[in-house]
Write a protein that holds these residues in place. Sequence first.
Motif, PDB file in Angstrom:
ATOM      1  N   LYS A  41       0.826  -1.207   0.000  1.00 35.47           N
ATOM      2  CA  LYS A  41       0.000   0.000   0.000  1.00 35.47           C
ATOM      3  C   LYS A  41       0.867   1.268   0.000  1.00 35.47           C
ATOM      4  O   LYS A  41       0.603   2.200  -0.749  1.00 35.47           O
ATOM      5  N   LEU A  42       1.903   1.275   0.828  1.00 33.39           N
ATOM      6  CA  LEU A  42       2.782   2.444   0.935  1.00 33.39           C
ATOM      7  C   LEU A  42       4.016   2.338   0.034  1.00 33.39           C
ATOM      8  O   LEU A  42       4.740   3.313  -0.122  1.00 33.39           O
ATOM      9  N   ASN A  43       4.271   1.152  -0.492  1.00 36.90           N
ATOM     10  CA  ASN A  43       5.502   0.858  -1.232  1.00 36.90           C
ATOM     11  C   ASN A  43       6.721   1.261  -0.397  1.00 36.90           C
ATOM     12  O   ASN A  43       7.617   1.962  -0.858  1.00 36.90           O
ATOM     13  N   ARG A  44       6.712   0.807   0.866  1.00 36.16           N
ATOM     14  CA  ARG A  44       7.791   1.134   1.794  1.00 36.16           C
ATOM     15  C   ARG A  44       8.244  -0.119   2.522  1.00 36.16           C
ATOM     16  O   ARG A  44       7.513  -1.092   2.652  1.00 36.16           O
ATOM     17  N   PHE A  45       9.470  -0.003   3.043  1.00 37.56           N
ATOM     18  CA  PHE A  45      10.040  -1.060   3.864  1.00 37.56           C
ATOM     19  C   PHE A  45      10.199  -0.553   5.280  1.00 37.56           C
ATOM     20  O   PHE A  45      10.367   0.647   5.517  1.00 37.56           O
ATOM     21  N   TYR A  46      10.159  -1.486   6.227  1.00 36.99           N
ATOM     22  CA  TYR A  46      10.425  -1.190   7.634  1.00 36.99           C
ATOM     23  C   TYR A  46      11.437  -2.221   8.116  1.00 36.99           C
ATOM     24  O   TYR A  46      11.229  -3.427   7.946  1.00 36.99           O
ATOM     25  N   THR A  47      12.522  -1.771   8.709  1.00 30.44           N
ATOM     26  CA  THR A  47      13.561  -2.668   9.216  1.00 30.44           C
ATOM     27  C   THR A  47      13.566  -2.611  10.738  1.00 30.44           C
ATOM     28  O   THR A  47      13.529  -1.523  11.314  1.00 30.44           O
ATOM     29  N   GLY A  48      13.628  -3.774  11.375  1.00 31.45           N
ATOM     30  CA  GLY A  48      13.639  -3.823  12.826  1.00 31.45           C
ATOM     31  C   GLY A  48      14.426  -5.015  13.353  1.00 31.45           C
ATOM     32  O   GLY A  48      14.941  -5.834  12.591  1.00 31.45           O
ATOM     33  N   TYR A  49      14.490  -5.083  14.684  1.00 34.30           N
ATOM     34  CA  TYR A  49      15.194  -6.163  15.387  1.00 34.30           C
ATOM     35  C   TYR A  49      14.245  -6.756  16.425  1.00 34.30           C
ATOM     36  O   TYR A  49      13.456  -6.040  17.052  1.00 34.30           O
ATOM     37  N   THR A  50      14.337  -8.054  16.624  1.00 33.30           N
ATOM     38  CA  THR A  50      13.526  -8.711  17.646  1.00 33.30           C
ATOM     39  C   THR A  50      14.159 -10.027  18.070  1.00 33.30           C
ATOM     40  O   THR A  50      15.023 -10.568  17.376  1.00 33.30           O
ATOM     41  N   THR A  51      13.710 -10.526  19.205  1.00 30.73           N
ATOM     42  CA  THR A  51      14.087 -11.873  19.628  1.00 30.73           C
ATOM     43  C   THR A  51      12.915 -12.839  19.443  1.00 30.73           C
ATOM     44  O   THR A  51      13.066 -14.039  19.629  1.00 30.73           O
ATOM     45  N   ASN A  52      11.746 -12.293  19.087  1.00 37.85           N
ATOM     46  CA  ASN A  52      10.569 -13.135  18.860  1.00 37.85           C
ATOM     47  C   ASN A  52       9.755 -12.525  17.723  1.00 37.85           C
ATOM     48  O   ASN A  52       8.962 -11.606  17.941  1.00 37.85           O
ATOM     49  N   LEU A  53       9.937 -13.035  16.531  1.00 38.87           N
ATOM     50  CA  LEU A  53       9.311 -12.459  15.345  1.00 38.87           C
ATOM     51  C   LEU A  53       7.790 -12.551  15.388  1.00 38.87           C
ATOM     52  O   LEU A  53       7.104 -11.619  14.962  1.00 38.87           O
ATOM     53  N   ASP A  54       7.247 -13.641  15.912  1.00 41.38           N
ATOM     54  CA  ASP A  54       5.790 -13.786  15.968  1.00 41.38           C
ATOM     55  C   ASP A  54       5.161 -12.698  16.830  1.00 41.38           C
ATOM     56  O   ASP A  54       4.173 -12.070  16.442  1.00 41.38           O
ATOM     57  N   VAL A  55       5.732 -12.461  18.002  1.00 38.45           N
ATOM     58  CA  VAL A  55       5.213 -11.428  18.903  1.00 38.45           C
ATOM     59  C   VAL A  55       5.376 -10.046  18.269  1.00 38.45           C
ATOM     60  O   VAL A  55       4.485  -9.204  18.330  1.00 38.45           O
ATOM     61  N   ARG A  56       6.518  -9.834  17.634  1.00 36.97           N
ATOM     62  CA  ARG A  56       6.780  -8.531  17.007  1.00 36.97           C
ATOM     63  C   ARG A  56       5.820  -8.278  15.848  1.00 36.97           C
ATOM     64  O   ARG A  56       5.343  -7.153  15.676  1.00 36.97           O
ATOM     65  N   MET A  57       5.520  -9.291  15.060  1.00 38.43           N
ATOM     66  CA  MET A  57       4.560  -9.122  13.964  1.00 38.43           C
ATOM     67  C   MET A  57       3.174  -8.794  14.501  1.00 38.43           C
ATOM     68  O   MET A  57       2.457  -7.985  13.919  1.00 38.43           O
TER      69      MET A  57
END
Length: 97
Positions: free
Chosen positions: A11-27
């Motif tokens: 929709k935005l044609n954008r990327f978001y970069t992040g860090y996590t130790t638990n991808l499911d919770v972060r999503m």
Amino acid sequence: MHTVYILHSQKLNRFYTGYTTNLDVRMEFHTNSETRKYTYNADDWTIFFTVNCESKSQALAIEKHIKAMKSKAYIENLKKYSEIMEKLFEKYKSSEY
């Protein structure tokens, strides 16, 4: 596990970069309308690319590097060319952080 992740919004044609130790919770955080912040502008964020790192410091260094590039083409090439990630792992060896 220490993971650097890149989300994409069509929709935005954008990327978001992040860090996590638990991808499911972060999503869940990114898709919940009450908790998302930067990603609030769209509701179609999908996982574009993930990088599993050996340590938190390595993951944060790689995340910082990707963000500093400020380039959609660079992010797309991370997924396309595995040698880019190999060079990043070499540059940011876990034992050096």
